[in-house]
Design a protein around this motif. Structure first.
Motif, PDB file in Angstrom:
ATOM      1  N   PRO A 117      42.365  29.504  43.797  1.00 46.59           N
ATOM      2  CA  PRO A 117      42.996  28.716  44.864  1.00 46.59           C
ATOM      3  C   PRO A 117      42.015  28.526  46.018  1.00 46.59           C
ATOM      4  O   PRO A 117      41.079  29.322  46.186  1.00 46.59           O
ATOM      5  CB  PRO A 117      44.186  29.586  45.293  1.00 46.59           C
ATOM      6  N   LYS A 118      42.251  27.525  46.841  1.00 46.95           N
ATOM      7  CA  LYS A 118      41.314  27.214  47.914  1.00 46.95           C
ATOM      8  C   LYS A 118      41.023  28.400  48.831  1.00 46.95           C
ATOM      9  O   LYS A 118      39.855  28.619  49.196  1.00 46.95           O
ATOM     10  CB  LYS A 118      41.830  26.021  48.731  1.00 46.95           C
ATOM     11  N   PRO A 119      42.006  29.201  49.238  1.00 46.71           N
ATOM     12  CA  PRO A 119      41.677  30.327  50.142  1.00 46.71           C
ATOM     13  C   PRO A 119      40.732  31.354  49.519  1.00 46.71           C
ATOM     14  O   PRO A 119      40.105  32.122  50.233  1.00 46.71           O
ATOM     15  CB  PRO A 119      43.050  30.952  50.441  1.00 46.71           C
ATOM     16  N   TYR A 120      40.670  31.372  48.189  1.00 49.59           N
ATOM     17  CA  TYR A 120      39.813  32.336  47.500  1.00 49.59           C
ATOM     18  C   TYR A 120      38.614  31.671  46.839  1.00 49.59           C
ATOM     19  O   TYR A 120      37.952  32.265  45.988  1.00 49.59           O
ATOM     20  CB  TYR A 120      40.624  33.100  46.448  1.00 49.59           C
ATOM     21  N   ARG A 121      38.303  30.463  47.239  1.00 49.70           N
ATOM     22  CA  ARG A 121      37.176  29.753  46.640  1.00 49.70           C
ATOM     23  C   ARG A 121      35.867  30.501  46.929  1.00 49.70           C
ATOM     24  O   ARG A 121      35.751  31.216  47.921  1.00 49.70           O
ATOM     25  CB  ARG A 121      37.091  28.335  47.201  1.00 49.70           C
ATOM     26  N   GLY A 122      34.902  30.277  46.079  1.00 45.27           N
ATOM     27  CA  GLY A 122      33.590  30.850  46.339  1.00 45.27           C
ATOM     28  C   GLY A 122      33.196  32.018  45.470  1.00 45.27           C
ATOM     29  O   GLY A 122      32.076  32.510  45.562  1.00 45.27           O
ATOM     30  N   GLY A 123      34.115  32.500  44.624  1.00 39.54           N
ATOM     31  CA  GLY A 123      33.762  33.595  43.730  1.00 39.54           C
ATOM     32  C   GLY A 123      33.216  34.802  44.466  1.00 39.54           C
ATOM     33  O   GLY A 123      33.611  35.121  45.592  1.00 39.54           O
ATOM     34  N   ASN A 124      32.273  35.489  43.835  1.00 36.74           N
ATOM     35  CA  ASN A 124      31.687  36.679  44.450  1.00 36.74           C
ATOM     36  C   ASN A 124      30.839  36.354  45.665  1.00 36.74           C
ATOM     37  O   ASN A 124      30.544  37.235  46.480  1.00 36.74           O
ATOM     38  CB  ASN A 124      30.836  37.436  43.423  1.00 36.74           C
ATOM     39  N   SER A 125      30.440  35.093  45.811  1.00 38.55           N
ATOM     40  CA  SER A 125      29.617  34.706  46.960  1.00 38.55           C
ATOM     41  C   SER A 125      30.338  34.957  48.278  1.00 38.55           C
ATOM     42  O   SER A 125      29.691  35.137  49.318  1.00 38.55           O
ATOM     43  CB  SER A 125      29.221  33.231  46.862  1.00 38.55           C
ATOM     44  N   ARG A 126      31.667  34.970  48.270  1.00 39.53           N
ATOM     45  CA  ARG A 126      32.432  35.262  49.486  1.00 39.53           C
ATOM     46  C   ARG A 126      32.088  36.636  50.043  1.00 39.53           C
ATOM     47  O   ARG A 126      32.230  36.887  51.233  1.00 39.53           O
ATOM     48  CB  ARG A 126      33.932  35.231  49.179  1.00 39.53           C
ATOM     49  N   HIS A 127      31.675  37.542  49.159  1.00 44.80           N
ATOM     50  CA  HIS A 127      31.466  38.934  49.561  1.00 44.80           C
ATOM     51  C   HIS A 127      30.005  39.278  49.819  1.00 44.80           C
ATOM     52  O   HIS A 127      29.696  40.428  50.126  1.00 44.80           O
ATOM     53  CB  HIS A 127      32.010  39.864  48.468  1.00 44.80           C
ATOM     54  N   THR A 128      29.111  38.324  49.666  1.00 47.64           N
ATOM     55  CA  THR A 128      27.689  38.628  49.852  1.00 47.64           C
ATOM     56  C   THR A 128      27.349  38.666  51.340  1.00 47.64           C
ATOM     57  O   THR A 128      28.122  38.221  52.186  1.00 47.64           O
ATOM     58  CB  THR A 128      26.810  37.581  49.167  1.00 47.64           C
ATOM     59  N   ARG A 129      26.163  39.170  51.623  1.00 45.99           N
ATOM     60  CA  ARG A 129      25.764  39.174  53.034  1.00 45.99           C
ATOM     61  C   ARG A 129      24.290  38.838  53.244  1.00 45.99           C
ATOM     62  O   ARG A 129      23.865  38.633  54.374  1.00 45.99           O
ATOM     63  CB  ARG A 129      26.083  40.506  53.708  1.00 45.99           C
TER      64      ARG A 129
END
Length: 464
Positions: A40-52
């Protein structure tokens, strides 16, 4: 009924960093592009959401990066963590691509910041994203939108129809209906299979049921399995993965990078019998943090425990959950459900083996134990200053290394040769470079560099 939908030059499967770099590059090369994002759109981005951060080669100080980090040093760092299990040609393509990618990333909306306290050992090698991975993902989606890239969320790809050495169609479900697209080219950037716990257990055995999945719950490897079943060539070992020791209180899925614990180098780590099992000070944490997931996985019940004292509490990035605190080792053992006498004996033995020397928390200091096994070869200081603190550890899997074999143009291979209109980027082909182990920021390196390569190659194919 599968419905024929609009035709695009290029369909990108996945919605994380690699997919976005591919889509943006292809659009800039004149392709009409559709991203099929399973989340879903709020969770888009896969694991990249958690990178830094992003590990970046550079010949001299570069913006937020200090000193220099050469291709040869970068490659040597990779060899150390993979123990030589890497494709050198592809690894060097990734490494060389990072220096130029820094400016490309900035030009497409990514903003960087200097290393934070607790990450100073990375100030020379890794560029940190201002706002983290979520900000990077959002910046790329804004850029993609401006370029006319279309995105469909909750679009689950079920099948890529292979006919000879081409992919003829992409089949997917969206809003309860089945759809079929016939693009000129396809890029697979949909990650590994780590969120499919049955597949994980088939590789690891029942122990995998105790693993936590740090990343997105949507990476179940459906497209990967579909292509492997149709003769796409595989690379990597299904038991190899980016696995980190994380806080045992983390959620089963999607806890992300904040659940990682960076205190191991300054600690004693024991199993549930209160026995040490590995050198906590083997190397600086960015080069060794990823081995601890596998080490913990090999312990009884796939659990470990970190023990530190008051003098080490401020030496690492703060944990998202506060540590368990106690005034004595015995009290801490009880709170962690460890045998108190056994933990007390382990700590006393460790303390007695520590030797005087200079302690340097951000570099190898050679401050080692003497006369115990396993030795602690750096940062070995007695655990003797109350209050004492502890964390439970569990194996947190980020992504799996079994993937699609690609060449230097990111084109997917088969026994009959390249699949002419199929490319792969990111975690779904990372096993070509990461045979085992992990280097901080290297997943973003692979996704960024090979995403851009795949986007360019696929767009050129579609055009001609």
């Amino acid at each position: 009924m599968i419905q024929q939908a609009k035709t695009y030059d290029l369909v990108v499967i996945g919605g994380g960093n690699a997919a976005l770099c591919a889509a943006i590059t292809a659009a800039e090369h004149g392709s009409t592009v559709l991203i099929l994002e399973g989340a879903p759109k709020p969770y888009r981005g896969g694991n990249s959401r958690h990178t830094r951060n992003f590990r970046c080669m550079h010949q001299e100080p570069l913006a937020v990066l200090t000193d220099r980090y050469t291709e040869e040093e970068y490659f040597e760092d990779l060899l150390k963590v993979t123990k030589g299990k890497t494709d050198e040609k592809l690894a060097r393509v990734a490494i060389r691509g990072t220096e130029e990618s820094y400016a490309w990333m900035e030009a497409h909306g990514v903003r960087f910041q200097p290393s934070l306290s607790g990450t100073l050992s990375l100030s020379r090698t890794n560029a940190f994203f201002m706002g983290g991975g979520k900000a990077l993902v959002n910046a790329y989606y804004r850029t993609a939108s401006k370029l006319g890239v279309e995105v469909m969320y909750e679009a689950q790809v079920t099948h890529l129809e292979r006919c000879g050495n081409r992919i003829e169609a992409v089949e997917f479900t969206h809003q309860g209906r089945s759809h079929r697209l016939t693009p000129k080219a396809i890029i697979v950037a949909s990650g590994g299979f780590q969120a499919d716990l049955d597949w994980l257990a088939s590789a690891w055995g029942p122990a995998a049921k105790n693993f936590l999945i740090r990343g997105t719950p949507y990476n179940k490897g459906a497209v990967l399995r579909d292509l492997l079943d149709q003769g796409a060539e595989s690379v990597g070992d299904p038991t190899q993965c980016h696995a980190v020791a994380i806080d045992g209180r983390a959620p089963k899925f999607d806890g992300g990078i904040v659940t990682r614990l960076d205190c191991v180098p300054f600690s004693v780590v024991v199993n549930n019998a209160a026995q040490r099992f590995y050198d906590e000070g083997e190397d600086v944490w960015p080069k060794r943090y990823a081995i601890w997931g596998r080490l913990v996985a090999a312990q009884p019940e796939q659990v470990g425990y970190v023990i530190i004292d008051a003098k080490s509490l401020e030496l690492f990035m703060p944990s998202v959950f506060p540590p368990i605190k106690a005034d004595s080792i015995e009290e801490l053992a009880e709170k962690l459900t460890l045998p108190p006498e056994a933990l007390q004996n382990t700590i006393e033995e460790f303390n007695a083996a520590c030797r005087p020397g200079q302690f340097h928390p951000t570099e190898l200091d050679g401050l080692a134990t003497d006369g115990i096994s396993p030795a602690k070869t750096n940062w070995a200081r007695p655990i003797d200053t109350p209050p004492y603190y502890g964390y439970s550890l569990r194996t947190g899997v980020t992504f799996t290394y079994l993937g699609l074999k690609v060449d230097e143009t990111s084109q997917v291979q088969s026994a009959e040769g390249p699949i002419e209109n199929l490319w792969a980027a990111g975690e779904t082909m990372a096993g070509s470079i990461l045979g085992q182990g992990y280097l901080a920021g290297f997943g973003m390196t692979i996704g960024t560099v090979f995403g851009r390569i795949a986007g360019k190659e696929a767009a050129n194919y579609a055009k001609h």
